[in-house]
Write a protein that holds these residues in place. Structure first.
Motif, PDB file in Angstrom:
ATOM      1  N   UNK A 180       0.819  -1.214   0.000  1.00  0.00           N
ATOM      2  CA  UNK A 180       0.000   0.000   0.000  1.00  0.00           C
ATOM      3  C   UNK A 180       0.853   1.264   0.000  1.00  0.00           C
ATOM      4  N   UNK A 181       2.034   1.190   0.628  1.00  0.00           N
ATOM      5  CA  UNK A 181       2.938   2.339   0.663  1.00  0.00           C
ATOM      6  C   UNK A 181       3.161   2.922  -0.725  1.00  0.00           C
ATOM      7  N   UNK A 182       3.372   2.048  -1.706  1.00  0.00           N
ATOM      8  CA  UNK A 182       3.742   2.527  -3.039  1.00  0.00           C
ATOM      9  C   UNK A 182       2.594   3.226  -3.759  1.00  0.00           C
ATOM     10  N   UNK A 183       1.379   2.664  -3.819  1.00  0.00           N
ATOM     11  CA  UNK A 183       0.279   3.432  -4.416  1.00  0.00           C
ATOM     12  C   UNK A 183       0.056   4.785  -3.736  1.00  0.00           C
ATOM     13  N   UNK A 184       0.146   4.810  -2.412  1.00  0.00           N
ATOM     14  CA  UNK A 184      -0.046   6.070  -1.703  1.00  0.00           C
ATOM     15  C   UNK A 184       1.053   7.064  -2.034  1.00  0.00           C
ATOM     16  N   UNK A 185       2.291   6.578  -2.027  1.00  0.00           N
ATOM     17  CA  UNK A 185       3.421   7.480  -2.261  1.00  0.00           C
ATOM     18  C   UNK A 185       3.441   7.970  -3.706  1.00  0.00           C
ATOM     19  N   UNK A 186       3.215   7.085  -4.644  1.00  0.00           N
ATOM     20  CA  UNK A 186       3.242   7.485  -6.053  1.00  0.00           C
ATOM     21  C   UNK A 186       2.082   8.428  -6.356  1.00  0.00           C
ATOM     22  N   UNK A 187       0.912   8.147  -5.801  1.00  0.00           N
ATOM     23  CA  UNK A 187      -0.247   9.012  -6.030  1.00  0.00           C
ATOM     24  C   UNK A 187      -0.006  10.428  -5.522  1.00  0.00           C
ATOM     25  N   UNK A 230      11.188  -3.351   4.343  1.00  0.00           N
ATOM     26  CA  UNK A 230      10.575  -2.609   5.444  1.00  0.00           C
ATOM     27  C   UNK A 230      10.483  -1.134   5.086  1.00  0.00           C
ATOM     28  N   UNK A 231      11.648  -0.489   4.874  1.00  0.00           N
ATOM     29  CA  UNK A 231      11.651   0.910   4.456  1.00  0.00           C
ATOM     30  C   UNK A 231      11.262   1.067   2.989  1.00  0.00           C
ATOM     31  N   UNK A 232      11.637   0.103   2.188  1.00  0.00           N
ATOM     32  CA  UNK A 232      11.301   0.082   0.768  1.00  0.00           C
ATOM     33  C   UNK A 232      10.471  -1.171   0.491  1.00  0.00           C
ATOM     34  N   UNK A 233       9.169  -1.122   0.762  1.00  0.00           N
ATOM     35  CA  UNK A 233       8.319  -2.315   0.676  1.00  0.00           C
ATOM     36  C   UNK A 233       8.339  -2.984  -0.694  1.00  0.00           C
ATOM     37  N   UNK A 234       8.188  -4.307  -0.657  1.00  0.00           N
ATOM     38  CA  UNK A 234       8.107  -5.156  -1.852  1.00  0.00           C
ATOM     39  C   UNK A 234       9.446  -5.332  -2.562  1.00  0.00           C
ATOM     40  N   UNK A 235      10.447  -4.557  -2.179  1.00  0.00           N
ATOM     41  CA  UNK A 235      11.732  -4.574  -2.887  1.00  0.00           C
ATOM     42  C   UNK A 235      12.732  -5.484  -2.203  1.00  0.00           C
ATOM     43  N   UNK A 236      13.349  -6.361  -2.999  1.00  0.00           N
ATOM     44  CA  UNK A 236      14.446  -7.204  -2.530  1.00  0.00           C
ATOM     45  C   UNK A 236      15.556  -7.140  -3.582  1.00  0.00           C
ATOM     46  N   UNK A 237      16.755  -6.663  -3.230  1.00  0.00           N
ATOM     47  CA  UNK A 237      17.838  -6.569  -4.217  1.00  0.00           C
ATOM     48  C   UNK A 237      18.171  -7.927  -4.825  1.00  0.00           C
ATOM     49  N   UNK A 243      -6.993   8.436  11.708  1.00  0.00           N
ATOM     50  CA  UNK A 243      -5.805   8.148  12.509  1.00  0.00           C
ATOM     51  C   UNK A 243      -5.040   6.948  11.968  1.00  0.00           C
ATOM     52  N   UNK A 244      -5.755   5.986  11.364  1.00  0.00           N
ATOM     53  CA  UNK A 244      -5.068   4.844  10.754  1.00  0.00           C
ATOM     54  C   UNK A 244      -4.339   5.289   9.491  1.00  0.00           C
ATOM     55  N   UNK A 245      -4.967   6.178   8.718  1.00  0.00           N
ATOM     56  CA  UNK A 245      -4.324   6.641   7.492  1.00  0.00           C
ATOM     57  C   UNK A 245      -3.041   7.416   7.778  1.00  0.00           C
ATOM     58  N   UNK A 246      -2.975   8.005   8.929  1.00  0.00           N
ATOM     59  CA  UNK A 246      -1.795   8.797   9.287  1.00  0.00           C
ATOM     60  C   UNK A 246      -0.633   7.942   9.755  1.00  0.00           C
ATOM     61  N   UNK A 247      -0.857   6.645   9.975  1.00  0.00           N
ATOM     62  CA  UNK A 247       0.171   5.789  10.559  1.00  0.00           C
ATOM     63  C   UNK A 247       0.446   4.591   9.664  1.00  0.00           C
ATOM     64  N   UNK A 248       1.203   4.822   8.601  1.00  0.00           N
ATOM     65  CA  UNK A 248       1.605   3.719   7.738  1.00  0.00           C
ATOM     66  C   UNK A 248       2.516   2.765   8.500  1.00  0.00           C
ATOM     67  N   UNK A 249       2.332   1.477   8.260  1.00  0.00           N
ATOM     68  CA  UNK A 249       3.077   0.463   8.997  1.00  0.00           C
ATOM     69  C   UNK A 249       4.306  -0.028   8.250  1.00  0.00           C
ATOM     70  N   UNK A 250       4.508   0.446   7.046  1.00  0.00           N
ATOM     71  CA  UNK A 250       5.714   0.122   6.270  1.00  0.00           C
ATOM     72  C   UNK A 250       6.113   1.351   5.463  1.00  0.00           C
ATOM     73  N   UNK A 251       7.372   1.375   5.057  1.00  0.00           N
ATOM     74  CA  UNK A 251       7.843   2.460   4.206  1.00  0.00           C
ATOM     75  C   UNK A 251       8.444   3.617   4.971  1.00  0.00           C
ATOM     76  N   UNK A 252       9.108   4.486   4.230  1.00  0.00           N
ATOM     77  CA  UNK A 252       9.757   5.656   4.814  1.00  0.00           C
ATOM     78  C   UNK A 252       8.750   6.754   5.118  1.00  0.00           C
ATOM     79  N   UNK A 253       9.004   7.487   6.173  1.00  0.00           N
ATOM     80  CA  UNK A 253       8.210   8.693   6.415  1.00  0.00           C
ATOM     81  C   UNK A 253       8.600   9.735   5.370  1.00  0.00           C
ATOM     82  N   UNK A 254       7.745  10.729   5.190  1.00  0.00           N
ATOM     83  CA  UNK A 254       8.024  11.778   4.203  1.00  0.00           C
ATOM     84  C   UNK A 254       9.324  12.504   4.528  1.00  0.00           C
ATOM     85  N   UNK A 255       9.552  12.791   5.811  1.00  0.00           N
ATOM     86  CA  UNK A 255      10.770  13.498   6.211  1.00  0.00           C
ATOM     87  C   UNK A 255      12.008  12.658   5.963  1.00  0.00           C
TER      88      UNK A 255
END
Length: 388
Positions: free
Chosen positions: A216-223, A307-314, A357-369
């Motif tokens: 979910x992190x990626x659709x939200x971030x890309x959008x 974790x910080x970069x969901x779905x990605x494995x080098x 409050x749930x939308x504000x607390x993503x459980x995976x991925x980097x914070x915007x900062x």
């Protein structure tokens, strides 16, 4: 980049039934659980027992089975989404026969098949499988591609060796034990119902109701658009499976009384990280601009894969094979997957319907900062101007 095995425990995160990776789901199973290309005619109506059934994959299974005319019974502790599916029979107890009423509610009952979505410890799977063996035709166990021993191998297939534990009585589900425990659970189910067990090894399960946010992190971030930190060079392989497509595959193969082991992930054609992000961009119509940051730099910045970069494995890491397992056997058994764009749009619709409050607390991925910090450091290191 060194990866924790926990980082690739896709099924555990998605099913949300194990404490170390637990994730709650919404009380709705998400939009249209049956539109993933399942055009086969339903078989005769079956009575199906689901162990679990109220989180993520569980509701998708209920919807897929109901859409094909089957009757469901759910067995669980009644703690997660107890109001879900009021029309479905519910039995309460505990997977662990040593706790509370244990499995007593299942004694003497008969079903055509049982789907075990919540087994993580072989002792507990053994108890349910042995109890149900005389009274069910098939036992379906939801395992994980994390069972494999050699995680660097490309095209891992169902005949490859699985991980082992020095002490098979260990019951703590952790970073190094999760995969081997799942493999032992498979073994326990097969021992109780030889030739009548279907072991499903999913990859990263995604879509509406995914409480882990590992996709979910990626659709939200890309959008959101703007400059997006993208990991690696874009060529690392990625595999995901919409929970609704996984559920449809399982129900079809319950109807067929299929036995054996199947890696079940997607898409049907190979996909890399660049392709995934571009598909997400098309689905969201965003102005996102991807800045690809190499693995070594992310490692220096302590930005972790999965974790910080969901779905990605080098593809060069110690678990590089996890994004490129063979699904040839599942494809031959009828696996169908919907376009990624459909999953993206449905996931965003579901997520935006959650409490603020749930939308504000993503459980995976980097914070915007944190993303801005890493991008700034990358541009400084490369002597480039920040894109956008």
């Amino acid at each position: 980049m060194k990866l924790s095995r926990r980082g690739v425990i896709q099924a555990a995160a998605a099913l949300g039934a194990v404490q170390v990776l637990g994730c709650a789901s919404s009380p709705k199973a998400g939009p249209d659980a049956s539109k993933g290309g399942d055009n086969t005619a339903p078989g005769k109506p079956l009575n199906i027992l689901i162990l679990g059934g109220t989180r993520f994959l569980g509701p998708a299974l209920v919807q897929a089975a109901q859409a094909r005319g089957h009757t469901l019974t759910l067995f669980n502790r009644g703690k997660s989404n107890p109001g879900l599916f009021p029309e479905v029979e519910k039995l309460q107890g505990d997977r662990d026969p040593n706790k509370g009423e244990g499995l007593k509610a299942l004694a003497g009952r008969k079903w055509d098949a049982v789907i075990d979505t919540s087994g993580y410890v072989p002792r507990i799977v053994k108890a349910s499988a042995e109890l149900l063996a005389p009274n069910v035709g098939q036992y379906v166990f939801i395992s994980s591609v994390s069972v494999y021993k050699e995680m660097t191998k490309k095209d891992l297939n169902e005949s490859d060796a699985v991980g082992t534990l020095p002490d098979e009585t260990v019951e703590e589900v952790g970073e190094t034990s999760y995969g081997p425990l799942k493999a032992l659970c498979e073994k326990a189910a097969e021992a109780a119902l030889p030739g009548r067990t279907l072991n499903i090894r999913p990859g990263l399960i995604v879509g509406p109701d995914d409480g882990s946010d590992r996709f979910t992190y990626w659709p939200l971030r890309v959008a959101k658009g703007g400059e997006v930190l993208a990991p690696g060079d874009g060529e690392d392989p990625v595999q995901v499976i919409d929970a609704r497509d996984l559920a449809a595959f399982i129900i079809r193969n319950v109807e067929r009384r299929t036995a054996g082991i199947f890696n079940v992930t997607g898409p049907l054609k190979p996909m890399n990280m660049k392709g995934m992000l571009e598909d997400i961009q098309k689905a969201t119509g965003s102005d996102a601009r991807f800045t690809w940051v190499d693995t070594a730099f992310l490692d220096q910045q302590k930005v972790t894969a999965f974790a910080d970069m969901p779905a990605w494995v080098p593809r060069t890491g110690p678990e590089s094979g996890i994004g490129a397992v063979s699904i040839a056997r599942a494809t031959q058994a009828g696996l169908a997957t919907r376009p990624l764009g459909d999953t993206v749009r449905d996931t965003l619709t579901w997520f935006h319907g959650l409490p603020p409050d749930r939308q504000e607390k993503l459980r995976s991925g980097l914070s915007a900062d944190r993303e801005k910090e890493v991008l700034a450091a990358w541009h400084q290191a490369k002597g480039t101007a920040k894109a956008g």
